[in-house]
Design a protein around this motif. Structure first.
Motif, short mmCIF file in Angstrom:
data_model
loop_
_atom_site.label_atom_id
_atom_site.label_comp_id
_atom_site.label_asym_id
_atom_site.label_seq_id
_atom_site.Cartn_x
_atom_site.Cartn_y
_atom_site.Cartn_z
N ALA A 1 0.83 -1.21 0.00
CA ALA A 1 0.00 0.00 0.00
C ALA A 1 0.86 1.26 0.00
N ILE A 2 1.91 1.28 0.82
CA ILE A 2 2.78 2.45 0.92
C ILE A 2 3.53 2.68 -0.39
N ILE A 3 4.05 1.60 -0.98
CA ILE A 3 4.80 1.73 -2.24
C ILE A 3 3.91 2.30 -3.35
N VAL A 4 2.69 1.76 -3.48
CA VAL A 4 1.77 2.25 -4.51
C VAL A 4 1.38 3.69 -4.23
N LEU A 5 1.10 4.00 -2.96
CA LEU A 5 0.69 5.35 -2.58
C LEU A 5 1.80 6.36 -2.88
N LEU A 6 3.02 6.05 -2.45
CA LEU A 6 4.14 6.96 -2.69
C LEU A 6 4.42 7.13 -4.18
N THR A 7 4.33 6.02 -4.92
CA THR A 7 4.55 6.09 -6.37
C THR A 7 3.50 6.97 -7.04
N GLY A 8 2.25 6.80 -6.62
CA GLY A 8 1.16 7.59 -7.20
C GLY A 8 1.32 9.08 -6.95
N TRP A 9 1.65 9.45 -5.72
CA TRP A 9 1.77 10.88 -5.40
C TRP A 9 3.07 11.48 -5.93
N LEU A 10 4.10 10.67 -6.01
CA LEU A 10 5.34 11.17 -6.63
C LEU A 10 5.10 11.44 -8.11
N LEU A 11 4.38 10.54 -8.77
CA LEU A 11 4.04 10.74 -10.17
C LEU A 11 3.17 11.98 -10.34
N TYR A 12 2.27 12.19 -9.39
CA TYR A 12 1.42 13.38 -9.44
C TYR A 12 2.28 14.65 -9.35
N SER A 13 3.24 14.65 -8.44
CA SER A 13 4.14 15.80 -8.31
C SER A 13 4.92 16.04 -9.61
N ILE A 14 5.37 14.95 -10.20
CA ILE A 14 6.13 15.08 -11.46
C ILE A 14 5.25 15.70 -12.54
N MET A 15 3.99 15.29 -12.59
CA MET A 15 3.07 15.85 -13.58
C MET A 15 2.86 17.35 -13.33
N VAL A 16 2.82 17.74 -12.07
CA VAL A 16 2.69 19.17 -11.74
C VAL A 16 3.94 19.92 -12.18
N PHE A 17 5.11 19.35 -11.88
CA PHE A 17 6.38 19.99 -12.27
C PHE A 17 6.48 20.15 -13.79
N LEU A 18 5.93 19.18 -14.53
CA LEU A 18 6.02 19.20 -16.00
C LEU A 18 4.95 20.08 -16.65
N GLY A 19 4.08 20.67 -15.82
CA GLY A 19 3.05 21.54 -16.36
C GLY A 19 1.87 20.80 -16.95
N LYS A 20 1.66 19.55 -16.54
CA LYS A 20 0.55 18.75 -17.07
C LYS A 20 -0.77 19.04 -16.34
N THR A 21 -0.71 19.86 -15.31
CA THR A 21 -1.91 20.23 -14.58
C THR A 21 -2.08 21.74 -14.61
N THR A 22 -3.21 22.20 -14.11
CA THR A 22 -3.45 23.64 -14.03
C THR A 22 -2.83 24.25 -12.78
N LEU A 23 -2.24 23.43 -11.94
CA LEU A 23 -1.57 23.92 -10.73
C LEU A 23 -0.24 24.57 -11.12
N PRO A 24 0.20 25.60 -10.39
CA PRO A 24 1.53 26.14 -10.65
C PRO A 24 2.58 25.07 -10.36
N ARG A 25 3.69 25.15 -11.06
CA ARG A 25 4.71 24.09 -10.93
C ARG A 25 5.21 23.92 -9.50
N TRP A 26 5.28 25.00 -8.75
CA TRP A 26 5.78 24.90 -7.37
C TRP A 26 4.85 24.07 -6.48
N ALA A 27 3.59 23.92 -6.89
CA ALA A 27 2.63 23.15 -6.10
C ALA A 27 3.01 21.67 -6.02
N GLY A 28 3.89 21.23 -6.92
CA GLY A 28 4.37 19.85 -6.82
C GLY A 28 5.07 19.58 -5.51
#
Length: 248
Positions: free
Chosen positions: A158-185
């Motif tokens: 559970a922890i591995i999947v959870l951390l992987t999912g949220w780390l990937l989410y942060s990466i998507m924010v950093f890459l500008g794939k979301t409407t969030l500002p990049r620093w929000a990652g």
């Protein structure tokens, strides 16, 4: 139910879930235990038991451990609207990077309850060793070993999947794939958990430190959704309004 109402209820659901899981974590593993008070576990059987687990729960009453296990496990579904909410920030929801992140985060919620609840069973067996005749200890130690394996498999996955999912989410924010500002990652649950490490290192051994250690990731969840609500709630409404304008 219109879109803005769904957003508001999703925020509320995620925040309630985070609070309940913080409470559940504290109840089930939030103890500042002195190992010298339990020489049978931490000296006599130290080579046969996972004492790093025993120290987390051995002081908990059965009622406290049970409530800690149930209050979190039975409320995990409340995180799902929060996952949906996070998904709403993606610019292109049909792209593989968007649905893969969404899928991983949903799976993490599905895996969380069992991984959390198994702590209760481990705690009860550790305590049983303290309250039974020595003739029963070999069997209880064997059971504890099996329960510990189940805990590491379920909780670890559970922890591995959870951390992987949220780390990937942060990466998507950093890459500008979301409407969030990049620093929000940097305010995703993964990073918020990392920020707690120096705080825990600076704190002396105490009940407060034990609580923070026990509920670290769910405290991060709580902070994340509160920040998301305070800083970026309007952006989702504006995004929806822009879509309506485009349609008309």
């Amino acid at each position: 139910m219109n879109y803005s109402t769904k957003i508001k209820w999703s925020y509320l659901s995620a925040i309630i879930a985070s609070v309940l899981w913080v409470i559940g974590d504290i109840l089930i593993v939030g103890f500042n235990t002195n190992p010298t008070d339990y020489p049978l576990l931490f000296e006599t059987y130290a080579e046969q038991l996972d004492t790093s687990l025993a120290v987390l729960m051995v002081e908990g009453s059965s009622q406290r451990l049970m409530v800690g296990a149930l209050i979190a496990s039975m409320s995990a579904f409340l995180f799902l609207p929060g996952i949906w909410l996070s998904f709403q920030f993606f610019k292109q929801k049909t792209k593989p990077h968007a649905w893969l992140t969404y899928f991983l985060l949903i799976i993490s919620v599905v895996l969380m309850p069992l991984g959390h609840a198994v702590f209760y069973f481990n705690g009860e067996v550790f305590k049983a060793i303290l309250h039974t005749d020595v003739s029963a200890h070999p069997y209880l130690i064997e059971v504890t070993s099996d329960f510990t394996k189940v805990l590491y498999i379920t909780w670890g996955t559970a922890i591995i999947v959870l951390l992987t999912g949220w780390l990937l989410y942060s990466i998507m924010v950093f890459l500008g794939k979301t409407t969030l500002p990049r620093w929000a990652g940097f305010i995703s649950p993964v990073f918020l958990t990392l920020y707690q490490l120096p705080i825990k290192l600076m704190l002396p051994d105490s009940l407060l430190k034990a609580w923070i250690s026990a509920a670290g990731f769910n405290l991060s969840y709580l902070i994340f959704f509160v920040l998301l609500f305070i800083l970026f709630k309007k952006s989702l409404f504006e995004k929806k309004e822009e879509r309506l304008v485009d349609v008309t």
